[in-house]
Scaffold this motif. Structure first.
Motif, PDB file in Angstrom:
ATOM      1  N   PRO A 167     -22.473  95.360  11.498  1.00  0.00           N
ATOM      2  CA  PRO A 167     -22.547  96.802  11.774  1.00  0.00           C
ATOM      3  C   PRO A 167     -22.634  97.649  10.504  1.00  0.00           C
ATOM      4  O   PRO A 167     -23.462  98.565  10.419  1.00  0.00           O
ATOM      5  CB  PRO A 167     -21.252  97.076  12.553  1.00  0.00           C
ATOM      6  CG  PRO A 167     -20.960  95.772  13.228  1.00  0.00           C
ATOM      7  CD  PRO A 167     -21.346  94.735  12.209  1.00  0.00           C
ATOM      8  N   SER A 168     -21.824  97.338   9.488  1.00  0.00           N
ATOM      9  CA  SER A 168     -21.893  98.140   8.259  1.00  0.00           C
ATOM     10  C   SER A 168     -23.180  97.848   7.493  1.00  0.00           C
ATOM     11  O   SER A 168     -23.723  98.739   6.823  1.00  0.00           O
ATOM     12  CB  SER A 168     -20.653  97.928   7.384  1.00  0.00           C
ATOM     13  OG  SER A 168     -20.399  96.567   7.219  1.00  0.00           O
ATOM     14  N   ASP A 169     -23.696  96.637   7.605  1.00  0.00           N
ATOM     15  CA  ASP A 169     -24.996  96.330   6.983  1.00  0.00           C
ATOM     16  C   ASP A 169     -26.093  97.200   7.594  1.00  0.00           C
ATOM     17  O   ASP A 169     -26.984  97.679   6.892  1.00  0.00           O
ATOM     18  CB  ASP A 169     -25.383  94.855   7.202  1.00  0.00           C
ATOM     19  CG  ASP A 169     -24.532  93.900   6.371  1.00  0.00           C
ATOM     20  OD1 ASP A 169     -23.798  94.375   5.485  1.00  0.00           O
ATOM     21  OD2 ASP A 169     -24.607  92.675   6.624  1.00  0.00           O
ATOM     22  N   ARG A 170     -26.018  97.411   8.910  1.00  0.00           N
ATOM     23  CA  ARG A 170     -27.030  98.246   9.582  1.00  0.00           C
ATOM     24  C   ARG A 170     -26.941  99.688   9.103  1.00  0.00           C
ATOM     25  O   ARG A 170     -27.948 100.333   8.835  1.00  0.00           O
ATOM     26  CB  ARG A 170     -26.801  98.226  11.100  1.00  0.00           C
ATOM     27  CG  ARG A 170     -27.207  96.941  11.753  1.00  0.00           C
ATOM     28  CD  ARG A 170     -26.926  97.015  13.272  1.00  0.00           C
ATOM     29  NE  ARG A 170     -26.781  95.678  13.775  1.00  0.00           N
ATOM     30  CZ  ARG A 170     -25.731  95.203  14.459  1.00  0.00           C
ATOM     31  NH1 ARG A 170     -24.724  95.998  14.782  1.00  0.00           N
ATOM     32  NH2 ARG A 170     -25.693  93.958  14.838  1.00  0.00           N
ATOM     33  N   LYS A 171     -25.714 100.189   8.993  1.00  0.00           N
ATOM     34  CA  LYS A 171     -25.530 101.574   8.551  1.00  0.00           C
ATOM     35  C   LYS A 171     -26.054 101.745   7.124  1.00  0.00           C
ATOM     36  O   LYS A 171     -26.712 102.730   6.814  1.00  0.00           O
ATOM     37  CB  LYS A 171     -24.043 101.952   8.618  1.00  0.00           C
ATOM     38  CG  LYS A 171     -23.534 102.083  10.053  1.00  0.00           C
ATOM     39  CD  LYS A 171     -22.056 102.422  10.114  1.00  0.00           C
ATOM     40  CE  LYS A 171     -21.792 103.857   9.698  1.00  0.00           C
ATOM     41  NZ  LYS A 171     -20.389 104.247   9.980  1.00  0.00           N
ATOM     42  N   ARG A 172     -25.774 100.774   6.295  1.00  0.00           N
ATOM     43  CA  ARG A 172     -26.216 100.832   4.896  1.00  0.00           C
ATOM     44  C   ARG A 172     -27.757 100.795   4.823  1.00  0.00           C
ATOM     45  O   ARG A 172     -28.366 101.534   4.054  1.00  0.00           O
ATOM     46  CB  ARG A 172     -25.617  99.649   4.119  1.00  0.00           C
ATOM     47  CG  ARG A 172     -25.576  99.857   2.622  1.00  0.00           C
ATOM     48  CD  ARG A 172     -24.906  98.696   1.891  1.00  0.00           C
ATOM     49  NE  ARG A 172     -23.602  98.361   2.442  1.00  0.00           N
ATOM     50  CZ  ARG A 172     -23.294  97.214   3.029  1.00  0.00           C
ATOM     51  NH1 ARG A 172     -24.198  96.263   3.149  1.00  0.00           N
ATOM     52  NH2 ARG A 172     -22.083  96.997   3.499  1.00  0.00           N
ATOM     53  N   GLU A 173     -28.350  99.945   5.634  1.00  0.00           N
ATOM     54  CA  GLU A 173     -29.819  99.834   5.620  1.00  0.00           C
ATOM     55  C   GLU A 173     -30.472 101.135   6.091  1.00  0.00           C
ATOM     56  O   GLU A 173     -31.485 101.561   5.544  1.00  0.00           O
ATOM     57  CB  GLU A 173     -30.256  98.654   6.507  1.00  0.00           C
ATOM     58  CG  GLU A 173     -31.736  98.298   6.421  1.00  0.00           C
ATOM     59  CD  GLU A 173     -32.137  97.512   5.172  1.00  0.00           C
ATOM     60  OE1 GLU A 173     -31.434  97.609   4.139  1.00  0.00           O
ATOM     61  OE2 GLU A 173     -33.151  96.785   5.232  1.00  0.00           O
ATOM     62  N   LEU A 174     -29.859 101.774   7.080  1.00  0.00           N
ATOM     63  CA  LEU A 174     -30.405 103.045   7.574  1.00  0.00           C
ATOM     64  C   LEU A 174     -30.323 104.124   6.493  1.00  0.00           C
ATOM     65  O   LEU A 174     -31.280 104.884   6.282  1.00  0.00           O
ATOM     66  CB  LEU A 174     -29.659 103.493   8.844  1.00  0.00           C
ATOM     67  CG  LEU A 174     -30.081 104.853   9.418  1.00  0.00           C
ATOM     68  CD1 LEU A 174     -31.569 104.884   9.772  1.00  0.00           C
ATOM     69  CD2 LEU A 174     -29.247 105.206  10.661  1.00  0.00           C
TER      70      LEU A 174
END
Ligand SMILES: [Zn+2]
Length: 205
Positions: A167-174
């Motif tokens: 989940p935090s990887d997704r937020k960072r990528e966005l």
């Protein structure tokens, strides 16, 4: 988990998958499942060509979490959607095989008929999933049927789509994608060069 359009079955695999599957089934019956599994070669085709065909299908993204780029910073694995230990006949069957990252591969031998298959005709992200934007977590679509929500939940759990920092990887990528998009409006960003495309396309402003 993005929808995947499966490409045509490679001819060499079409010719051999049944025979190889039957051999594996016989081997498991005789010597047990610990007796091992190998990717066979035929007409100079084998594991490498299979990975290439599967990678082309997902543009080098993991079929389940959409991590990128598979094959360089993320090692390639091939996932048997129906586990080969339970379904040895399908161990070399084209539509049972998916490019997969090491984290999603941890699903191991678990399988349930309700599990969502990304290349299924009836699958689309929005029919089953929603996103919790505060946390970056995937959640079942609350408007979907109970059955569809149960399938989504099962898929999230078995492929660990909300674990291991995803989940935090997704937020960072966005954030990264948004910054690049804002930094130069003339720049044509290619979303296929980012992880978690299902997240970025829905989260970008
Ligand atoms: Zn993955």
């Amino acid at each position: 988990m993005d929808k995947i359009t499966r490409s045509a079955e490679p001819a060499w695999l079409a010719e051999k998958w049944q025979e190889w599957g039957e051999d594996l089934q016989a081997k498991y019956a005789e010597a047990g499942k610990a007796s091992g599994f190998i990717w066979h070669q035929y007409n100079n085709q084998g594991y490498k060509t299979l990975v290439e065909a599967l990678s082309a299908m997902t543009v080098r993204h993991c079929s389940f979490c959409d991590a990128f780029p598979m094959g360089s910073s993320i090692p390639n694995t091939i996932e048997h959607f129906k586990p080969k230990s339970i379904y040895p006949l399908f161990a070399y069957k084209w539509d049972n095989l998916f490019l997969c990252c090491g984290i999603c591969q941890r699903k191991g031998d678990k399988f349930d008929e309700m599990l969502l298959k990304p290349d299924s005709d009836s699958y689309s992200f929005d029919d089953y999933f929603d996103i919790h934007w505060d946390t970056g977590e995937l959640i079942p679509n609350r408007d979907a049927s109970h059955e569809a929500q149960a399938s989504a939940l099962l898929t999230i759990e078995l492929y660990q789509l909300n674990k291991n920092g995803k989940p935090s990887d997704r937020k960072r990528e966005l954030t990264h994608y948004q910054l690049m998009k804002n930094s130069d409006s003339s720049m044509s960003l290619n979303i296929d060069e980012f992880s978690f495309r299902f997240y970025l396309t829905r989260g970008v402003s």
